[in-house]
Design a protein around this motif. Structure first.
Motif, PDB file in Angstrom:
ATOM      1  N   LEU A 224       0.830  -1.203   0.000  1.00 51.63           N
ATOM      2  CA  LEU A 224       0.000   0.000   0.000  1.00 51.63           C
ATOM      3  C   LEU A 224       0.864   1.252   0.000  1.00 51.63           C
ATOM      4  CD1 LEU A 224      -2.689   1.509   0.241  1.00 51.63           C
ATOM      5  CD2 LEU A 224      -2.604   1.095   2.722  1.00 51.63           C
ATOM      6  N   LEU A 225       1.920   1.260   0.815  1.00 53.23           N
ATOM      7  CA  LEU A 225       2.827   2.414   0.846  1.00 53.23           C
ATOM      8  C   LEU A 225       3.441   2.656  -0.518  1.00 53.23           C
ATOM      9  CD1 LEU A 225       4.561   4.592   2.210  1.00 53.23           C
ATOM     10  CD2 LEU A 225       6.142   2.765   2.916  1.00 53.23           C
ATOM     11  N   ARG A 226       3.856   1.599  -1.182  1.00 50.42           N
ATOM     12  CA  ARG A 226       4.477   1.769  -2.493  1.00 50.42           C
ATOM     13  C   ARG A 226       3.466   2.292  -3.511  1.00 50.42           C
ATOM     14  NH1 ARG A 226       9.498   0.360  -2.743  1.00 50.42           N
ATOM     15  NH2 ARG A 226       9.510   0.277  -5.021  1.00 50.42           N
ATOM     16  N   ARG A 227       2.244   1.858  -3.426  1.00 50.87           N
ATOM     17  CA  ARG A 227       1.224   2.401  -4.325  1.00 50.87           C
ATOM     18  C   ARG A 227       0.978   3.873  -4.029  1.00 50.87           C
ATOM     19  NH1 ARG A 227      -1.303  -2.581  -3.163  1.00 50.87           N
ATOM     20  NH2 ARG A 227      -2.794  -1.570  -1.757  1.00 50.87           N
ATOM     21  N   GLN A 228       0.911   4.232  -2.752  1.00 45.13           N
ATOM     22  CA  GLN A 228       0.701   5.628  -2.385  1.00 45.13           C
ATOM     23  C   GLN A 228       1.837   6.510  -2.876  1.00 45.13           C
ATOM     24  OE1 GLN A 228       0.217   5.544   1.886  1.00 45.13           O
ATOM     25  NE2 GLN A 228      -1.974   5.101   1.769  1.00 45.13           N
ATOM     26  N   ARG A 229       3.064   5.990  -2.858  1.00 46.40           N
ATOM     27  CA  ARG A 229       4.224   6.745  -3.303  1.00 46.40           C
ATOM     28  C   ARG A 229       4.462   6.604  -4.799  1.00 46.40           C
ATOM     29  NH1 ARG A 229       5.304  10.747  -0.946  1.00 46.40           N
ATOM     30  NH2 ARG A 229       7.356  10.718  -1.943  1.00 46.40           N
ATOM     31  N   ARG A 230       3.567   5.878  -5.487  1.00 43.49           N
ATOM     32  CA  ARG A 230       3.666   5.653  -6.936  1.00 43.49           C
ATOM     33  C   ARG A 230       4.990   4.996  -7.311  1.00 43.49           C
ATOM     34  NH1 ARG A 230       0.812  11.159  -9.461  1.00 43.49           N
ATOM     35  NH2 ARG A 230      -1.159  10.901  -8.329  1.00 43.49           N
ATOM     36  N   ARG A 231       5.383   4.037  -6.489  1.00 47.36           N
ATOM     37  CA  ARG A 231       6.566   3.226  -6.746  1.00 47.36           C
ATOM     38  C   ARG A 231       6.166   1.952  -7.483  1.00 47.36           C
ATOM     39  NH1 ARG A 231       8.409   7.857  -4.517  1.00 47.36           N
ATOM     40  NH2 ARG A 231      10.481   7.659  -3.608  1.00 47.36           N
ATOM     41  N   ALA A 232       7.163   1.289  -8.068  1.00 51.59           N
ATOM     42  CA  ALA A 232       6.935  -0.038  -8.633  1.00 51.59           C
ATOM     43  C   ALA A 232       6.558  -1.000  -7.514  1.00 51.59           C
ATOM     44  CB  ALA A 232       8.194  -0.518  -9.349  1.00 51.59           C
ATOM     45  N   ALA A 233       6.071  -2.165  -7.883  1.00 47.10           N
ATOM     46  CA  ALA A 233       5.611  -3.122  -6.875  1.00 47.10           C
ATOM     47  C   ALA A 233       6.722  -3.484  -5.902  1.00 47.10           C
ATOM     48  CB  ALA A 233       5.068  -4.375  -7.557  1.00 47.10           C
ATOM     49  N   GLU A 234       7.967  -3.558  -6.382  1.00 44.66           N
ATOM     50  CA  GLU A 234       9.110  -3.873  -5.534  1.00 44.66           C
ATOM     51  C   GLU A 234      10.272  -2.961  -5.912  1.00 44.66           C
ATOM     52  OE1 GLU A 234      10.066  -7.975  -5.984  1.00 44.66           O
ATOM     53  OE2 GLU A 234       8.354  -8.691  -4.801  1.00 44.66           O
ATOM     54  N   PRO A 235      11.150  -2.656  -4.964  1.00 43.62           N
ATOM     55  CA  PRO A 235      12.348  -1.889  -5.318  1.00 43.62           C
ATOM     56  C   PRO A 235      13.237  -2.711  -6.247  1.00 43.62           C
ATOM     57  CG  PRO A 235      12.507  -2.708  -3.062  1.00 43.62           C
ATOM     58  CD  PRO A 235      11.108  -3.004  -3.532  1.00 43.62           C
ATOM     59  N   GLU A 236      13.930  -2.031  -7.143  1.00 42.42           N
ATOM     60  CA  GLU A 236      14.848  -2.741  -8.040  1.00 42.42           C
ATOM     61  C   GLU A 236      16.130  -3.082  -7.286  1.00 42.42           C
ATOM     62  OE1 GLU A 236      16.169  -2.648 -12.639  1.00 42.42           O
ATOM     63  OE2 GLU A 236      16.231  -0.696 -11.634  1.00 42.42           O
ATOM     64  N   LEU A 237      16.560  -4.325  -7.388  1.00 46.47           N
ATOM     65  CA  LEU A 237      17.808  -4.747  -6.773  1.00 46.47           C
ATOM     66  C   LEU A 237      18.962  -4.392  -7.703  1.00 46.47           C
ATOM     67  CD1 LEU A 237      19.349  -6.254  -4.513  1.00 46.47           C
ATOM     68  CD2 LEU A 237      19.016  -8.354  -5.855  1.00 46.47           C
ATOM     69  N   VAL A 238      19.981  -3.718  -7.156  1.00 43.37           N
ATOM     70  CA  VAL A 238      21.171  -3.354  -7.918  1.00 43.37           C
ATOM     71  C   VAL A 238      22.368  -4.045  -7.276  1.00 43.37           C
ATOM     72  CG1 VAL A 238      22.624  -1.490  -8.771  1.00 43.37           C
ATOM     73  CG2 VAL A 238      20.166  -1.112  -8.462  1.00 43.37           C
ATOM     74  N   VAL A 239      23.057  -4.877  -8.041  1.00 39.53           N
ATOM     75  CA  VAL A 239      24.223  -5.606  -7.550  1.00 39.53           C
ATOM     76  C   VAL A 239      25.465  -5.019  -8.205  1.00 39.53           C
ATOM     77  CG1 VAL A 239      25.331  -7.865  -7.293  1.00 39.53           C
ATOM     78  CG2 VAL A 239      22.828  -7.694  -7.298  1.00 39.53           C
ATOM     79  N   VAL A 240      26.425  -4.607  -7.382  1.00 41.34           N
ATOM     80  CA  VAL A 240      27.671  -4.032  -7.880  1.00 41.34           C
ATOM     81  C   VAL A 240      28.756  -5.096  -7.832  1.00 41.34           C
ATOM     82  CG1 VAL A 240      29.408  -2.230  -7.545  1.00 41.34           C
ATOM     83  CG2 VAL A 240      27.001  -1.749  -7.062  1.00 41.34           C
TER      84      VAL A 240
END
Length: 279
Positions: free
Chosen positions: A109-125
């Motif tokens: 719900l928080l992510r929808r309210q913030r207009r984010r994607a369903a999940e954060p994108e994982l970035v591997v360095v």
């Protein structure tokens, strides 16, 4: 229990269930790069390579700490980790609900309210491109920031859910370039769950904006093993004096949940950006 809160700190309106658990609302200036650690009373955050689940051991898998981990992920556009962190957690998924499934619906719900994607994108360095292709987090999809040689090593080995970003022909990666590339994808709020060496590079280049630190009521000790604190691979005192401002302090039982603002700065002219060595 909330002990202190900077009245000037930015706040988003959290869903009521999350606000009740956290003890208020939470927000960040944008863009923002923030890190999250759990440390023992004597300042240890990593027990050494022979103990891959250091964070869980130090925190005692305290539910309040796992909730904060989930909340910080739920607020992020992207979660940044190093290859060592990925390899040390062979079954982990860097999603909010993985660490605190009881709040999965409210995180969504928080992510929808913030207009984010369903999940954060994982970035591997990874400068070397040496990654366990079978890792469930890679199977689910991730952005891989690597060198040209690392990209060649990974070619054809990763699932199609992954995107490989070659960021230079040298043997190492420049951290500011990695962050600029992530932000160019629209990610303004980035959570680092990388280890002490990568965080040392973020601090060294003055690009870490905030630090969330859980202080666990446990003593880790040091003897014949390498047990890092928050920062590894970078010496500050006495030559370089860095301070942080306390934004908030919370308490649950004998655990303290601290949030600091760091005085971010870009490297000055002639300063060499810190690099991620081959890993």
């Amino acid at each position: 229990m909330r002990l202190y809160e900077d009245p000037a700190a930015p706040r988003w309106s959290l869903p009521p269930a999350l606000a009740a658990l956290y003890g208020g609302d939470l927000g960040y200036p944008e863009p923002c790069l923030y890190a999250n650690f759990v440390a023992s009373l004597d300042g240890v955050v990593a027990l050494g390579p022979e103990y891959p689940a250091s964070g869980s051991t130090i925190s005692g898998r305290e539910p309040a700490d796992r909730f904060v981990m989930g909340l910080l992920r739920a607020c992020a556009d992207a979660v940044l980790i190093g290859a060592g962190t990925l390899r040390a957690s062979p079954r982990h998924r860097w999603t909010p609900e993985h660490v605190y499934p009881a709040a999965a619906a409210d995180f969504a719900l928080l992510r929808r309210q913030r207009r984010r994607a369903a999940e954060p994108e994982l970035v591997v360095v990874t400068a070397s491109g040496i990654l366990p292709a079978e890792h469930p987090a890679l199977q689910a999809g991730a952005l891989i920031a690597t060198t040209t040689a690392g990209a060649s090593r990974l070619a054809g080995r990763l699932p199609p859910t992954c995107t490989i970003l070659p960021l230079g022909d040298g043997p190492a990666l420049h951290i500011p370039q990695v962050l600029d590339t992530i932000r160019a994808r629209g990610h303004t709020t980035i959570l680092s769950e990388a280890g002490p060496r990568l965080v040392g590079q973020l601090v060294g280049d003055g690009i870490l904006n905030e630090l969330f630190l859980t202080l666990s009521p446990v003593l880790a000790g040091r003897a014949d093993t390498t047990r890092h604190g928050l920062i590894a691979g970078l010496e500050l005192l006495p030559a370089r004096h860095e301070t942080a401002d306390l934004i908030s302090a919370r308490q649950h039982a004998s655990y303290l949940f601290l949030r600091y603002r760091l005085p971010g700065r870009r490297p000055s002219a002639g300063h060499s950006d810190h690099q991620v060595p081959p890993r």
